[in-house]
Design a protein around this motif. Structure first.
Motif, PDB file in Angstrom:
ATOM      1  N   LEU A 148     -13.973   2.960   0.771  1.00 12.60           N
ATOM      2  CA  LEU A 148     -13.427   4.204   1.330  1.00 12.60           C
ATOM      3  C   LEU A 148     -12.776   5.092   0.267  1.00 12.60           C
ATOM      4  CD1 LEU A 148     -11.970   2.781   4.662  1.00 12.60           C
ATOM      5  CD2 LEU A 148     -13.842   4.405   4.469  1.00 12.60           C
TER       6      LEU A 148
ATOM      7  N   TYR B  18      -4.760   7.038  -2.267  1.00 11.01           N
ATOM      8  CA  TYR B  18      -4.369   5.834  -1.529  1.00 11.01           C
ATOM      9  C   TYR B  18      -4.477   4.644  -2.479  1.00 11.01           C
ATOM     10  CZ  TYR B  18      -4.434   2.024   1.816  1.00 11.01           C
ATOM     11  OH  TYR B  18      -4.163   0.866   2.495  1.00 11.01           O
TER      12      TYR B  18
ATOM     13  N   GLN C 194     -13.189  -3.109   1.591  1.00  8.78           N
ATOM     14  CA  GLN C 194     -13.286  -1.929   2.439  1.00  8.78           C
ATOM     15  C   GLN C 194     -12.507  -0.742   1.853  1.00  8.78           C
ATOM     16  OE1 GLN C 194     -12.632  -3.104   6.544  1.00  8.78           O
ATOM     17  NE2 GLN C 194     -13.948  -1.468   7.299  1.00  8.78           N
ATOM     18  N   VAL C 195     -11.341  -1.033   1.284  1.00  4.34           N
ATOM     19  CA  VAL C 195     -10.553   0.043   0.657  1.00  4.34           C
ATOM     20  C   VAL C 195     -11.364   0.677  -0.473  1.00  4.34           C
ATOM     21  CG1 VAL C 195      -8.483   0.610  -0.674  1.00  4.34           C
ATOM     22  CG2 VAL C 195      -8.311  -0.970   1.244  1.00  4.34           C
TER      23      VAL C 195
ATOM     24  N   ASN D  98       0.834  -1.196   0.000  1.00  2.00           N
ATOM     25  CA  ASN D  98       0.000   0.000   0.000  1.00  2.00           C
ATOM     26  C   ASN D  98       0.872   1.251   0.000  1.00  2.00           C
ATOM     27  OD1 ASN D  98       0.781   0.511   2.661  1.00  2.00           O
ATOM     28  ND2 ASN D  98      -1.277   0.550   3.468  1.00  2.00           N
TER      29      ASN D  98
ATOM     30  N   HIS E  95     -10.543  -6.855   3.092  1.00  3.76           N
ATOM     31  CA  HIS E  95      -9.751  -5.623   3.109  1.00  3.76           C
ATOM     32  C   HIS E  95      -9.908  -4.852   1.794  1.00  3.76           C
ATOM     33  CE1 HIS E  95      -6.358  -2.996   4.092  1.00  3.76           C
ATOM     34  NE2 HIS E  95      -5.937  -3.190   2.864  1.00  3.76           N
TER      35      HIS E  95
ATOM     36  N   ASN F  61      -0.214   3.632   8.586  1.00  3.20           N
ATOM     37  CA  ASN F  61      -0.710   4.277   7.373  1.00  3.20           C
ATOM     38  C   ASN F  61      -2.041   3.670   6.966  1.00  3.20           C
ATOM     39  OD1 ASN F  61      -0.183   1.937   5.908  1.00  3.20           O
ATOM     40  ND2 ASN F  61       1.150   2.930   4.430  1.00  3.20           N
ATOM     41  N   GLY F  62      -2.716   4.377   6.064  1.00  2.02           N
ATOM     42  CA  GLY F  62      -4.008   3.887   5.626  1.00  2.02           C
ATOM     43  C   GLY F  62      -4.792   4.941   4.888  1.00  2.02           C
ATOM     44  N   ILE F  63      -6.107   4.744   4.838  1.00  8.79           N
ATOM     45  CA  ILE F  63      -6.979   5.645   4.085  1.00  8.79           C
ATOM     46  C   ILE F  63      -8.087   6.184   4.988  1.00  8.79           C
ATOM     47  CG2 ILE F  63      -8.307   3.663   3.174  1.00  8.79           C
ATOM     48  CD1 ILE F  63      -8.869   5.356   0.646  1.00  8.79           C
TER      49      ILE F  63
ATOM     50  N   LEU G 121      -9.440   2.889   7.237  1.00  2.00           N
ATOM     51  CA  LEU G 121      -8.643   1.660   7.274  1.00  2.00           C
ATOM     52  C   LEU G 121      -7.224   2.076   7.586  1.00  2.00           C
ATOM     53  CD1 LEU G 121      -9.416  -0.727   4.288  1.00  2.00           C
ATOM     54  CD2 LEU G 121      -9.617  -1.195   6.720  1.00  2.00           C
TER      55      LEU G 121
ATOM     56  N   ASP H 213      -3.693   0.357  -2.941  1.00  7.35           N
ATOM     57  CA  ASP H 213      -3.616  -0.835  -2.115  1.00  7.35           C
ATOM     58  C   ASP H 213      -3.790  -2.068  -3.003  1.00  7.35           C
ATOM     59  OD1 ASP H 213      -4.581  -2.958  -0.243  1.00  7.35           O
ATOM     60  OD2 ASP H 213      -4.589  -1.293   1.196  1.00  7.35           O
TER      61      ASP H 213
END
Lengths: 193, 193
Positions: free
Chosen positions: A120, A87, A116-117, A80, A113, B80-82, B43, A89
């Motif tokens: 979002l 973002y 969900q990404v 990611n 996962h 890290n993430g979104i 996330l 991933d």
């Protein structure tokens, strides 16, 4: 394409077989990511393998040695980061099959996962390398999720090479000598910019 | 604020000391992140500690035991993430000092990483918990970078609590029982939305 060399026989004759032609996908992606970082194009990392540490020794000051640890199942995808303010991933898999990608290669947690990404607002996909064909494809997250959902409901257990050709994108560009997969990302996700 | 209890003495009398009041920052953030994931808010994951694996045993089928491995220095931040369609990246540190955060707690690689994330359009910050004050602050990445740059050029070696109060944001909201740091992120980065 689809050259049916007698791989196993060849292995005995010569240590180089066609499966090892070129780098492993992981190495290719790591090199590409290094290149992207060095050129300030993107910051994308492979996450370290999660490891459950049970026992640590300290034979010398400041040098801990892990003496007992176990591999844990990943709860997310492997890669990611950030690209073009977005973002990003994805999961990457290398397979030996020349015809299809078995969906059991993706853990259910990784599937959840990816879903969900997407919800979002991130960019998600899988990269699958058919090592024996030396071909790598990007398949969009939403298509992957659809096929995986179908697989969980007793549908097809794999994604055929044909599907990758028709619905995915072959990664053909190179950055220096490894896969320039962000060029493919440009085509798929930023074409209207 | 700044209650100078004789902590060490107290330790002998009672196993609970004020440093342990509340959870560790890492645990708090992990709980918050679980909450955010469960509620489809964001996330965000802590990256696993990078470990260099040297020796693996396979005593039983499918159960590999790592017998020798070493901790590696992180090249990126831990989290890290979104969130709200944005890439988010931060480092979190818990300290015992009641007056200042020593900048040597941040590796030079992490500093470089924060700088690059900023340039690529991500949201970056550090979260510092003054454990003995039971106070956590968010300090924007650009301010952190400025102070770290200064430190590298023989400037101040730490960020004072005063700076956190004046230039940072105390994380006061809670999600159920842990730090709701994304509420603070909302205030700092999304106030104009």
């Amino acid at each position: 394409m689809n050259i049916n060399y007698p791989i196993k026989k060849q292995k005995n004759l010569n240590k180089t077989n066609y499966a090892n032609r070129g780098m492993s996908l992981e190495k290719e992606l790591n090199e590409s990511n290094k290149y992207y970082r060095a050129h300030n194009i993107a910051l994308i990392y492979k996450k370290p393998t999660p490891v459950q540490i049970v026992k640590v020794d300290y034979p010398k000051r400041q040098k801990a040695v892990i003496k007992e640890a176990y591999f844990q199942a990943p709860s997310t995808t492997d890669y990611n980061g950030i690209y073009r303010r977005k973002y990003i991933d994805f999961e990457a898999k290398e397979i030996k099959s020349k015809t299809a990608f078995p969906l059991q290669n993706i853990h259910i947690h990784q599937f959840e996962h990816l879903k969900q990404v997407l919800e979002l607002g991130g960019i998600t996909f899988i990269i699958v390398k058919f090592a024996n064909l030396n071909k790598s494809f990007l398949l969009d997250g939403s298509i992957t999720i659809e096929l995986y959902d179908n697989y969980l409901n007793n549908g097809k257990k794999s994604i055929s090479l044909k599907t990758f050709i028709e619905k995915g994108y072959e990664i053909t560009d190179k950055c220096i000598y490894t896969l320039d997969y962000l060029k493919t990302v440009d085509k798929v996700y930023f074409d209207n910019d």
